[in-house]
Design an enzyme around this catalytic site. Sequence first.
Site, PDB file in Angstrom:
ATOM      1  N   VAL A 135      22.765 -67.995  14.105  1.00 61.03           N
ATOM      2  CA  VAL A 135      23.006 -67.320  15.386  1.00 61.03           C
ATOM      3  C   VAL A 135      23.400 -65.900  14.973  1.00 61.03           C
ATOM      4  CG1 VAL A 135      24.374 -67.257  17.504  1.00 61.03           C
ATOM      5  CG2 VAL A 135      23.677 -69.466  16.534  1.00 61.03           C
ATOM      6  N   PRO A 136      22.453 -64.955  15.053  1.00 60.51           N
ATOM      7  CA  PRO A 136      22.512 -63.705  14.289  1.00 60.51           C
ATOM      8  C   PRO A 136      23.427 -62.611  14.833  1.00 60.51           C
ATOM      9  CG  PRO A 136      20.542 -63.733  15.630  1.00 60.51           C
ATOM     10  CD  PRO A 136      21.224 -65.071  15.831  1.00 60.51           C
ATOM     11  N   CYS A 137      24.730 -62.824  14.750  1.00 61.03           N
ATOM     12  CA  CYS A 137      25.675 -61.820  15.242  1.00 61.03           C
ATOM     13  C   CYS A 137      25.575 -60.512  14.452  1.00 61.03           C
ATOM     14  CB  CYS A 137      27.098 -62.367  15.236  1.00 61.03           C
ATOM     15  SG  CYS A 137      27.620 -63.077  13.670  1.00 61.03           S
ATOM     16  N   HIS A 138      24.979 -60.555  13.257  1.00 58.03           N
ATOM     17  CA  HIS A 138      24.793 -59.316  12.482  1.00 58.03           C
ATOM     18  C   HIS A 138      23.810 -58.368  13.163  1.00 58.03           C
ATOM     19  CE1 HIS A 138      21.640 -62.063  11.022  1.00 58.03           C
ATOM     20  NE2 HIS A 138      20.918 -60.972  10.788  1.00 58.03           N
ATOM     21  N   ARG A 139      23.044 -58.849  14.125  1.00 60.05           N
ATOM     22  CA  ARG A 139      22.072 -58.019  14.835  1.00 60.05           C
ATOM     23  C   ARG A 139      22.668 -57.292  16.034  1.00 60.05           C
ATOM     24  NH1 ARG A 139      17.559 -62.730  14.722  1.00 60.05           N
ATOM     25  NH2 ARG A 139      17.257 -62.771  12.452  1.00 60.05           N
TER      26      ARG A 139
END
Length: 176
Positions: A135-139
């Site tokens: 779940v790409p919170c880095h994006r």
Amino acid sequence: MAETVAFGSVPTKLGDVLAAVTETGVVATSFNDGPDVRAHIAGRVGLAVADDPARTAAARQELERYFEGELKEFAVAVDWRLMSDLQRRVLGTLYTTVPYGQVVTYGELSVRSETGVPARGIGSIMGSNPIPIIVPCHRVVAGNRLGGFSGGDGVESKRWLLTLEGRLPPTLDWDL
């Protein structure tokens, strides 16, 4: 039979990335692996630990392929149980609308998720994400900079992930 959680990790440039997998799907990931991390996740999930490498195989393989630059979209099932309804709405919107190599600002994610949560609140939800990378919170970035990141080595890990995805140019010392 009682539900359980199984653990598996993958060595990466950012450390040994751990995946915690229930019968439903990946419930948590961590940039660190070790007995304390596993015990903390098992406690949060409230399930007994199972030694089940077959259950974690798909998550481990996908994480490995992602960190090798080969996987652009995770197909493993996600278990959302550690999130409140609000976190689930915001993180679910992120998961379904921001693909590999793309970014969204905290404010844009607020609008997309239709939650009315201000940008600062979106940042807090990103910081509480139990399933980073998948779940790409880095994006999620600030309007004029990278913004914060609570995983791994902080913003440097975020920078590395966005470089892997081609969003940021590699530095001279960057290595896959």
